[in-house]
Design a protein around this motif. Structure first.
Motif, PDB file in Angstrom:
ATOM      1  N   THR A  16      17.028 -31.407 -45.516  1.00  0.00           N
ATOM      2  CA  THR A  16      18.320 -31.999 -45.641  1.00  0.00           C
ATOM      3  C   THR A  16      19.407 -30.956 -45.977  1.00  0.00           C
ATOM      4  N   GLN A  17      19.164 -30.532 -47.122  1.00  0.00           N
ATOM      5  CA  GLN A  17      20.158 -29.588 -47.915  1.00  0.00           C
ATOM      6  C   GLN A  17      20.166 -28.241 -47.136  1.00  0.00           C
ATOM      7  N   ALA A  18      19.401 -27.758 -46.765  1.00  0.00           N
ATOM      8  CA  ALA A  18      19.446 -26.668 -45.596  1.00  0.00           C
ATOM      9  C   ALA A  18      20.293 -27.003 -44.620  1.00  0.00           C
ATOM     10  N   ALA A  19      20.311 -27.973 -43.902  1.00  0.00           N
ATOM     11  CA  ALA A  19      21.144 -28.233 -42.851  1.00  0.00           C
ATOM     12  C   ALA A  19      22.506 -28.613 -43.404  1.00  0.00           C
ATOM     13  N   VAL A  20      22.813 -29.264 -44.455  1.00  0.00           N
ATOM     14  CA  VAL A  20      24.060 -29.274 -44.927  1.00  0.00           C
ATOM     15  C   VAL A  20      24.871 -27.820 -45.256  1.00  0.00           C
ATOM     16  N   ASP A  21      23.857 -26.963 -46.032  1.00  0.00           N
ATOM     17  CA  ASP A  21      24.207 -25.947 -46.254  1.00  0.00           C
ATOM     18  C   ASP A  21      24.990 -25.145 -45.100  1.00  0.00           C
ATOM     19  N   ALA A  25      33.233 -26.497 -45.052  1.00  0.00           N
ATOM     20  CA  ALA A  25      34.001 -27.225 -45.883  1.00  0.00           C
ATOM     21  C   ALA A  25      34.776 -28.221 -45.118  1.00  0.00           C
ATOM     22  N   ASP A  26      35.105 -27.617 -43.812  1.00  0.00           N
ATOM     23  CA  ASP A  26      36.080 -28.198 -42.818  1.00  0.00           C
ATOM     24  C   ASP A  26      35.144 -29.193 -41.804  1.00  0.00           C
ATOM     25  N   ASP A  27      33.961 -29.193 -41.894  1.00  0.00           N
ATOM     26  CA  ASP A  27      33.220 -29.765 -40.871  1.00  0.00           C
ATOM     27  C   ASP A  27      33.476 -31.312 -40.965  1.00  0.00           C
ATOM     28  N   ALA A  28      33.543 -31.748 -39.892  1.00  0.00           N
ATOM     29  CA  ALA A  28      34.011 -33.295 -39.440  1.00  0.00           C
ATOM     30  C   ALA A  28      33.227 -34.213 -40.307  1.00  0.00           C
ATOM     31  N   LEU A  29      31.728 -33.912 -40.551  1.00  0.00           N
ATOM     32  CA  LEU A  29      30.943 -34.676 -41.378  1.00  0.00           C
ATOM     33  C   LEU A  29      31.134 -34.492 -42.957  1.00  0.00           C
ATOM     34  N   VAL A  30      31.435 -33.537 -43.434  1.00  0.00           N
ATOM     35  CA  VAL A  30      31.874 -33.149 -44.702  1.00  0.00           C
ATOM     36  C   VAL A  30      33.096 -34.077 -45.018  1.00  0.00           C
ATOM     37  N   ARG A  39      24.840 -36.173 -51.533  1.00  0.00           N
ATOM     38  CA  ARG A  39      23.795 -37.278 -51.745  1.00  0.00           C
ATOM     39  C   ARG A  39      22.968 -37.288 -50.559  1.00  0.00           C
ATOM     40  N   LEU A  40      23.304 -36.554 -49.662  1.00  0.00           N
ATOM     41  CA  LEU A  40      22.477 -36.703 -48.445  1.00  0.00           C
ATOM     42  C   LEU A  40      20.829 -36.435 -48.684  1.00  0.00           C
ATOM     43  N   SER A  41      20.632 -35.324 -49.708  1.00  0.00           N
ATOM     44  CA  SER A  41      19.547 -35.191 -50.122  1.00  0.00           C
ATOM     45  C   SER A  41      18.643 -36.137 -50.648  1.00  0.00           C
TER      46      SER A  41
END
Length: 87
Positions: A16-21, A25-30, A39-41
């Motif tokens: 999960t963290q690899a995907a979040v990485d 910062a401007d991604d719609a999900l972020v 906290r997704l991890s």
């Protein structure tokens, strides 16, 4: 024969963290999740915590509560054969 390397998915938090990485910062999900993005991890385990209570600052909840996931009212394990049953 040529040597072949095989890679498997790591534990849920690392995957999960690899995907979040990969998200900017401007991604719609972020933007939508804000501080909760980090906290997704932890949240990635929720599907594995069948009928388990989880504590958050706002209180306790069941991790597989159908109110959190209204389109998935039946818990589906990620092991076969239940995975194959999903439409």
């Amino acid at each position: 024969m040529m040597p072949v390397n095989f890679f498997a998915l790591g534990p849920h938090p690392e995957s999960t963290q690899a995907a979040v990485d990969t998200l900017g910062a401007d991604d719609a999900l972020v933007r939508r999740l804000g501080a909760e993005t980090g906290r997704l991890s932890e949240y990635c385990w929720m599907a594995d915590w069948r009928r388990q209570l989880h504590r958050e600052a706002g209180g306790w909840f069941y991790t597989d509560d159908y109110l959190l996931f209204p389109t998935m009212s039946t818990h589906r394990d990620h092991l076969c054969p239940e995975v194959k049953e999903i439409d």
